[in-house]
Design a protein around this motif. Structure first.
Motif, PDB file in Angstrom:
ATOM      1  N   ASN A  69       0.724  -1.261   0.034  1.00  0.00           N
ATOM      2  CA  ASN A  69      -0.048   0.064  -0.141  1.00  0.00           C
ATOM      3  C   ASN A  69       0.813   1.142   0.089  1.00  0.00           C
ATOM      4  O   ASN A  69       0.524   2.477  -0.764  1.00  0.00           O
ATOM      5  CB  ASN A  69      -0.930   0.031   1.098  1.00  0.00           C
ATOM      6  N   CYS A  70       1.888   1.178   0.696  1.00  0.00           N
ATOM      7  CA  CYS A  70       2.616   2.488   0.613  1.00  0.00           C
ATOM      8  C   CYS A  70       3.566   2.782  -0.642  1.00  0.00           C
ATOM      9  O   CYS A  70       3.809   3.749  -1.102  1.00  0.00           O
ATOM     10  CB  CYS A  70       4.152   2.072   1.959  1.00  0.00           C
ATOM     11  N   ALA A  71       3.681   1.479  -1.594  1.00  0.00           N
ATOM     12  CA  ALA A  71       4.447   1.680  -2.734  1.00  0.00           C
ATOM     13  C   ALA A  71       3.215   2.459  -3.642  1.00  0.00           C
ATOM     14  O   ALA A  71       3.729   2.880  -4.713  1.00  0.00           O
ATOM     15  CB  ALA A  71       4.453   0.140  -3.393  1.00  0.00           C
ATOM     16  N   ALA A  74       1.414   7.282  -3.267  1.00  0.00           N
ATOM     17  CA  ALA A  74       1.709   8.457  -3.677  1.00  0.00           C
ATOM     18  C   ALA A  74       1.470   8.550  -5.197  1.00  0.00           C
ATOM     19  O   ALA A  74       1.182   9.463  -5.705  1.00  0.00           O
ATOM     20  CB  ALA A  74       3.207   8.523  -3.471  1.00  0.00           C
ATOM     21  N   LEU A  75       1.010   7.238  -5.889  1.00  0.00           N
ATOM     22  CA  LEU A  75       0.961   7.326  -7.169  1.00  0.00           C
ATOM     23  C   LEU A  75      -0.276   8.173  -7.853  1.00  0.00           C
ATOM     24  O   LEU A  75      -0.348   8.819  -8.913  1.00  0.00           O
ATOM     25  CB  LEU A  75       0.894   5.858  -8.156  1.00  0.00           C
ATOM     26  N   LEU A 109      -9.151   6.794  -4.570  1.00  0.00           N
ATOM     27  CA  LEU A 109      -8.160   5.769  -4.495  1.00  0.00           C
ATOM     28  C   LEU A 109      -7.033   6.179  -3.649  1.00  0.00           C
ATOM     29  O   LEU A 109      -6.745   5.221  -2.656  1.00  0.00           O
ATOM     30  CB  LEU A 109      -7.691   5.485  -5.946  1.00  0.00           C
ATOM     31  N   HIS A 110      -6.641   7.236  -3.379  1.00  0.00           N
ATOM     32  CA  HIS A 110      -5.464   7.843  -2.531  1.00  0.00           C
ATOM     33  C   HIS A 110      -5.857   7.418  -0.922  1.00  0.00           C
ATOM     34  O   HIS A 110      -5.330   7.054  -0.248  1.00  0.00           O
ATOM     35  CB  HIS A 110      -5.153   9.239  -2.875  1.00  0.00           C
ATOM     36  N   ARG A 111      -7.140   8.039  -0.693  1.00  0.00           N
ATOM     37  CA  ARG A 111      -7.772   8.026   0.606  1.00  0.00           C
ATOM     38  C   ARG A 111      -7.855   6.541   0.916  1.00  0.00           C
ATOM     39  O   ARG A 111      -7.696   6.272   2.175  1.00  0.00           O
ATOM     40  CB  ARG A 111      -9.162   8.545   0.495  1.00  0.00           C
ATOM     41  N   PRO A 284       8.143   3.390  -7.369  1.00  0.00           N
ATOM     42  CA  PRO A 284       7.234   4.491  -7.203  1.00  0.00           C
ATOM     43  C   PRO A 284       8.179   5.617  -6.922  1.00  0.00           C
ATOM     44  O   PRO A 284       7.644   6.834  -7.250  1.00  0.00           O
ATOM     45  CB  PRO A 284       6.314   4.055  -5.991  1.00  0.00           C
ATOM     46  N   ALA A 285       9.232   5.521  -6.264  1.00  0.00           N
ATOM     47  CA  ALA A 285      10.047   6.605  -5.982  1.00  0.00           C
ATOM     48  C   ALA A 285      10.774   7.136  -7.310  1.00  0.00           C
ATOM     49  O   ALA A 285      10.877   8.450  -7.204  1.00  0.00           O
ATOM     50  CB  ALA A 285      11.177   6.122  -5.064  1.00  0.00           C
ATOM     51  N   ALA A 286      11.182   6.359  -8.151  1.00  0.00           N
ATOM     52  CA  ALA A 286      11.583   6.715  -9.326  1.00  0.00           C
ATOM     53  C   ALA A 286      10.574   7.649 -10.113  1.00  0.00           C
ATOM     54  O   ALA A 286      10.844   8.901 -10.743  1.00  0.00           O
ATOM     55  CB  ALA A 286      12.109   5.619 -10.435  1.00  0.00           C
ATOM     56  N   ILE A 287       9.252   7.030 -10.270  1.00  0.00           N
ATOM     57  CA  ILE A 287       8.151   8.098 -10.722  1.00  0.00           C
ATOM     58  C   ILE A 287       8.030   9.260 -10.119  1.00  0.00           C
ATOM     59  O   ILE A 287       7.877  10.333 -10.843  1.00  0.00           O
ATOM     60  CB  ILE A 287       6.964   6.972 -10.722  1.00  0.00           C
ATOM     61  N   TYR A 288       7.950   9.272  -8.945  1.00  0.00           N
ATOM     62  CA  TYR A 288       7.612  10.534  -7.971  1.00  0.00           C
ATOM     63  C   TYR A 288       9.118  11.463  -8.370  1.00  0.00           C
ATOM     64  O   TYR A 288       9.146  12.644  -8.230  1.00  0.00           O
ATOM     65  CB  TYR A 288       7.496  10.197  -6.605  1.00  0.00           C
TER      66      TYR A 288
END
Length: 584
Positions: A69-71, A74-75, A109-111, A284-288
């Motif tokens: 879920n943490c991955a 942020a998307l 979705l974020h929530r 996800p870190a690379a995308i962010y």
């Protein structure tokens, strides 16, 4: 009773979001079940199960779900990623309408992911607190004999980085031990950060203290850093010599471990294989990171304030110029004014159309940041377009965007309905201006044949700043050749607040005037809230067998009510109502 036909209609409107949420829940259940089963059956943690019981498996299963879920969390708020996906859907027509509407519902979705993180974090913390208590209990058990307590005491005293028990003091306090261990104090900090981030995201807090919401959400950098560090200590260390030491066979013979009389049961060894959290977070870190680079690059663009206009009801209009900037109707931007705040970027919908020679935003001065911005640019009121020397003396302003919203899809329906409440009308200002330009220039509005615009306001003075646009739009469409253009726009204004005695007399005295005395429109102002049952039923009767797009910007409670009514009338009439809500 919902018929099969009605259920299909419901799926058209709610199905994609519901399906995605179900998939995320199912993935969570599968990850939890697989991890739980592994730690309940694996020989590598056989001795851990003897010491800790089922709480170990629950702690590790919830940790695996937390990684997942943490991955993802942020998307849904990576604005450039969403803008790219929306571009593929709207401009390139590479996805269906339901997928585009799912992109518009990114905040839901974020929530949902955030609440799953809260649930698994609570379960993880509770399970590990039980583990610490059992570690303390195991170390305090008496040695000697063949009892299970003696086995746990022996496991606690194994050499080599303290065996499997991180507690190495008799009579230890579980809370103190949890605070001393790296996973303990980092976990406590993670919980505190999570509570602060979630609490500040409450609607009441966000509306009253946006700065609090903004600053606490920036703590997610620290949250993810602590998350990476959290699992590096290796408190749970699986057995590494399973080939030589079979725990099921050797557990009852622990007193002979390592002796020459029992070579098949050497002393068990335990080693940490390393944390896997980074594997979940690297993509996800690379995308962010790409997201942040794009935002930083936009900050280098030169943005000039060319005019500031004061409107009634504490509304300020800023007209900006930014070379190379291009936006579609209904999109929004983020503004940064360093003299008001060095860090805060605030979202504002564009009220200008793509064909306008400027970019305009309307800012309602209700909070600390907006009041500071108004003070900085109020010196420009009444000056008209500023000269180059005057613009150079103004505080710098930075712009990030544009980003798409649900309003991108207005022209993709043959019938669209725009519903704006109070200042919530701003997303539709750009849409209406673009309709005005396109109907006058190219005479092409894609599929759009009929556009209804509802403006619901509690205060008649709020009509003043937007009425001029509506008057021009109504007048110019009436002048166009052809009935299709003359009947394109249907404006319906509703005043929900009280009317002063003086205004009531003026309204009564001008009853026969061609233009409404409050708005100056040919359309009369209605007093009171719309009856949405009657309105939607009337729309369905006028446009049978039609897909009707409902675009809403306003209070959350009214959004829920309208969404439910759209589903209801989609089921009971031949028309399908697609509900779209603006989210920022």
């Amino acid at each position: 009773m919902v018929t099969k036909f009605g259920a299909i209609r419901w799926c058209h409107n709610e199905g994609p979001r519901t399906l995605v949420l179900i998939i995320i829940l199912l993935v969570n259940v599968i990850i939890f079940a697989v991890t739980l089963s592994h730690y309940e059956q694996s020989d590598a943690v056989y001795y851990h199960r003897l010491m800790l019981g089922h709480s170990l498996a629950f702690a590790r299963a919830s940790a695996a779900c937390l990684n997942f879920n943490c991955a993802l969390v942020a998307l849904p708020v990576c604005r450039n990623l969403l803008h790219f996906l929306r571009y593929l859907c709207v401009n390139k027509r590479l996805c269906k309408r339901s997928v585009r509407r799912l992109i518009d519902d990114n905040i839901s979705l974020h929530r949902a992911l955030a609440w799953l993180i809260c649930f698994h974090a609570a379960l993880h913390a509770a399970s590990h607190y039980l583990n610490i208590e059992r570690f303390v209990h195991a170390f305090d058990l008496p040695a000697g004999g063949n009892s299970s307590g003696s086995l746990l005491r022996t496991l606690s005293l194994l050499p080599g980085h303290r065996g499997i028990n991180p507690v190495q003091r008799a009579g230890a306090d579980p809370l103190v031990e949890a605070a001393v261990l790296l996973p303990g104090w980092t976990g406590l900090l993670l919980l505190c950060l999570l509570v602060a981030i979630v609490a500040s995201a409450a609607t009441a807090v966000k509306r009253a203290r946006f700065e609090t919401f903004w600053y606490t959400h920036k703590l997610f950098f620290l949250f993810f850093l602590l998350l990476l560090v959290h699992g590096m200590a290796g408190v749970v260390r699986p057995q590494s010599n399973l080939a030589a030491h079979k725990p099921a066979a050797c557990a009852s013979k622990f007193q002979l471990w390592g002796s020459g009389s029992l070579p098949e049961c050497p002393v068990p060894t335990f080693s940490f294989a390393g944390s896997t959290t980074w594997m979940w977070l690297v993509a996800p870190a690379a995308i962010y990171a790409i997201e942040k680079l794009l935002r930083v690059s936009r900050r280098c663009r030169r943005v000039e304030v060319v005019r500031a206009v004061q409107h009634p009801s504490r509304v300020m209009e800023l007209r900006l110029r930014c070379p190379g900037f291009a936006a579609s109707p209904g999109e929004y931007v983020f503004l940064l004014v360093p003299e008001a705040s060095q860090l805060q970027w605030h979202p504002f919908t564009l009220t200008s159309a793509p064909d306008d020679p400027y970019i305009s935003v309307h800012i309602r001065t209700v909070g600390d940041w907006t009041k500071q911005v108004e003070q900085l640019y109020s010196q420009c009121y009444g000056k008209g377009d500023l000269t180059t020397s005057e613009r150079d003396l103004l505080p710098r302003i930075y712009l990030d965007g544009p980003y798409g919203t649900a309003s991108d899809g207005v022209t993709q329906y043959s019938v669209s309905v725009l519903i704006g409440c109070g200042i919530g009308v701003t997303p539709f200002a750009s849409v209406l201006r673009d309709v005005w330009h396109q109907a006058g220039k190219t005479r092409s509005l894609r599929k759009l044949k009929r556009l209804y615009f509802y403006w619901i306001c509690p205060d008649c003075r709020a009509f003043e700043w937007f009425a001029a646009l509506l008057q021009d739009l109504e007048r110019d469409l009436q002048r166009m050749d052809g009935d299709d253009y003359a009947q394109l726009l249907d404006i319906r204004v509703h005043l929900t607040g009280s009317v002063e005695t003086r205004q009531a007399r003026e309204i009564a005295s001008r009853e026969g005037d061609e233009a409404d005395c409050l708005t100056g429109l040919r359309t009369r102002t209605h007093y009171g809230r719309p009856n949405w049952d009657l309105e939607l039923r009337d729309l369905a009767a006028k446009h049978p067998d039609t897909s009707i797009g409902i675009f809403f910007c306003g209070p959350g409670q009214l959004a829920k009510d309208l969404n439910g009514r759209c589903n209801e009338f989609s089921n009971s009439t031949s028309s399908v109502f697609y509900f779209n809500k603006e989210n920022f």
